[in-house]
Design a protein around this motif. Structure first.
Motif, mmCIF file in Angstrom:
data_model
loop_
_atom_site.group_PDB
_atom_site.id
_atom_site.type_symbol
_atom_site.label_atom_id
_atom_site.label_comp_id
_atom_site.label_asym_id
_atom_site.label_seq_id
_atom_site.Cartn_x
_atom_site.Cartn_y
_atom_site.Cartn_z
ATOM 1 N N HIS A 103 41.480 22.069 29.517
ATOM 2 C CA HIS A 103 41.860 23.352 28.481
ATOM 3 C C HIS A 103 41.213 22.886 27.053
ATOM 4 O O HIS A 103 40.980 23.884 26.498
ATOM 5 N N ILE A 104 41.104 21.654 26.788
ATOM 6 C CA ILE A 104 40.405 21.301 25.670
ATOM 7 C C ILE A 104 38.732 21.636 25.739
ATOM 8 O O ILE A 104 38.154 22.131 24.897
ATOM 9 N N LEU A 105 38.268 21.349 26.896
ATOM 10 C CA LEU A 105 36.797 21.701 27.116
ATOM 11 C C LEU A 105 36.747 23.158 26.885
ATOM 12 O O LEU A 105 35.545 23.451 26.444
ATOM 13 N N ALA A 106 37.423 23.915 27.808
ATOM 14 C CA ALA A 106 37.406 25.202 27.831
ATOM 15 C C ALA A 106 37.426 25.934 26.472
ATOM 16 O O ALA A 106 36.587 26.870 25.943
ATOM 17 N N SER A 107 38.235 25.453 25.617
ATOM 18 C CA SER A 107 38.518 25.809 24.226
ATOM 19 C C SER A 107 37.390 25.589 23.270
ATOM 20 O O SER A 107 36.884 26.220 22.578
ATOM 21 N N ARG A 108 36.779 24.268 23.417
ATOM 22 C CA ARG A 108 35.670 23.851 22.817
ATOM 23 C C ARG A 108 34.296 24.810 22.885
ATOM 24 O O ARG A 108 33.571 25.226 22.438
ATOM 25 N N ILE A 109 34.228 25.055 24.558
ATOM 26 C CA ILE A 109 33.141 25.721 24.827
ATOM 27 C C ILE A 109 33.142 27.339 24.670
ATOM 28 O O ILE A 109 32.417 27.834 24.010
ATOM 29 N N GLN A 110 34.602 27.813 24.372
ATOM 30 C CA GLN A 110 34.738 29.190 24.024
ATOM 31 C C GLN A 110 34.568 29.633 22.746
ATOM 32 O O GLN A 110 34.203 30.473 22.172
ATOM 33 N N THR A 116 26.079 28.495 25.804
ATOM 34 C CA THR A 116 24.949 29.203 26.625
ATOM 35 C C THR A 116 25.586 28.467 28.133
ATOM 36 O O THR A 116 24.674 28.375 29.029
ATOM 37 N N ARG A 117 26.872 28.480 28.461
ATOM 38 C CA ARG A 117 27.048 27.957 29.628
ATOM 39 C C ARG A 117 27.765 29.060 30.309
ATOM 40 O O ARG A 117 29.210 29.373 30.157
ATOM 41 N N PRO A 118 27.050 29.563 31.402
ATOM 42 C CA PRO A 118 27.667 30.707 32.196
ATOM 43 C C PRO A 118 28.921 30.360 33.005
ATOM 44 O O PRO A 118 29.581 31.350 33.266
ATOM 45 N N LEU A 119 28.954 29.292 33.302
ATOM 46 C CA LEU A 119 29.869 28.680 34.058
ATOM 47 C C LEU A 119 31.301 29.111 33.522
ATOM 48 O O LEU A 119 32.247 29.398 34.358
ATOM 49 N N PHE A 120 31.616 29.041 32.456
ATOM 50 C CA PHE A 120 32.765 29.156 31.572
ATOM 51 C C PHE A 120 33.178 30.635 31.452
ATOM 52 O O PHE A 120 34.150 31.101 30.884
ATOM 53 N N SER A 121 32.422 31.587 31.988
ATOM 54 C CA SER A 121 32.786 32.933 32.328
ATOM 55 C C SER A 121 33.607 33.278 33.192
ATOM 56 O O SER A 121 34.413 34.160 33.292
ATOM 57 N N ASP A 122 33.668 32.051 34.132
ATOM 58 C CA ASP A 122 34.634 32.270 35.164
ATOM 59 C C ASP A 122 35.348 30.791 35.101
ATOM 60 O O ASP A 122 34.946 30.014 35.620
ATOM 61 N N LEU A 123 36.638 30.905 34.527
ATOM 62 C CA LEU A 123 37.293 29.582 34.168
ATOM 63 C C LEU A 123 37.965 29.095 35.543
ATOM 64 O O LEU A 123 38.141 27.927 35.424
ATOM 65 N N GLN A 124 38.368 29.943 36.490
ATOM 66 C CA GLN A 124 38.586 29.173 37.759
ATOM 67 C C GLN A 124 37.464 28.508 38.375
ATOM 68 O O GLN A 124 37.987 27.376 39.090
ATOM 69 N N ALA A 125 36.384 29.156 38.474
ATOM 70 C CA ALA A 125 35.248 28.049 39.091
ATOM 71 C C ALA A 125 35.073 26.999 38.079
ATOM 72 O O ALA A 125 34.646 26.001 38.873
ATOM 73 N N ALA A 126 35.104 27.113 36.878
ATOM 74 C CA ALA A 126 34.756 26.051 36.098
ATOM 75 C C ALA A 126 35.830 24.676 36.363
ATOM 76 O O ALA A 126 35.401 23.736 36.326
ATOM 77 N N HIS A 127 37.136 25.312 36.305
ATOM 78 C CA HIS A 127 38.192 24.187 36.748
ATOM 79 C C HIS A 127 37.973 23.544 37.953
ATOM 80 O O HIS A 127 38.226 22.274 38.012
#
Length: 168
Positions: A103-110, A116-127
């Protein structure tokens, strides 16, 4: 302080590049980002390398990077998130896994305006990817750092380990 390369591994958003830059100033060593190095050597972006040549070609470029820098010392190396997943990094240097909660990584990236990290447009896949990689990062590391902390605390922890390593 330490002659070997200092290698920072971890998931995207863990702070590898930011920490490498600051450590390079403190330790007066050159820092390098493996992804940027590959992009410059190929005169092509990583997404373009993937699209043109495929993932296996990119992983071979990462392997070449490791081989090249395993014969050098005194660098601070920020690796791409997949480099230690697909390659053995043991000979690259002293490896610090910058471990953060998802959740900290996701927050930093968002929160990053230059995200420029398209992976984080799908949080389930990123997790899912994060969970798959966690144990491999641990196995590929010589020390695990709590990267949930602020930048200065992470750097202080790394420096303390390097000092201890130097006296042993």
């Amino acid at each position: 302080m330490i002659d070997k390369n200092i290698v920072l591994i971890g998931f995207m958003g863990s702070g590898k590049s930011s920490i490498a830059k600051k450590l390079s100033q403190i330790l007066n060593k050159e820092w390098i980002d493996s992804d940027s190095h590959i992009e410059m050597s190929q005169n092509q972006s990583i997404p373009s390398i993937f699209a043109t040549f495929g993932e296996s070609h990119f992983r071979a470029l990462e392997s070449n990077f490791i081989e090249s820098f395993s014969n050098k010392s005194g660098y601070i190396i920020a690796t791409g998130g997949g480099l230690p997943i697909f390659n053995d990094t043991k000979n690259l240097g002293f490896r610090f896994y910058l471990k953060s909660d998802f959740h900290i990584l996701a927050s930093r990236i968002q929160d990053d305006k230059k995200n420029t990290r398209p992976l984080f447009s799908d949080l389930q896949a990123a997790h899912k990817l994060f969970k798959e990689r966690e144990k491999i990062y641990e196995m590929q590391s010589d020390a695990i750092i709590n990267a949930n902390q602020n930048l200065d605390s992470v750097i202080a922890e790394i420096l303390a380990i390097l000092r201890k390593f130097e006296t042993n």
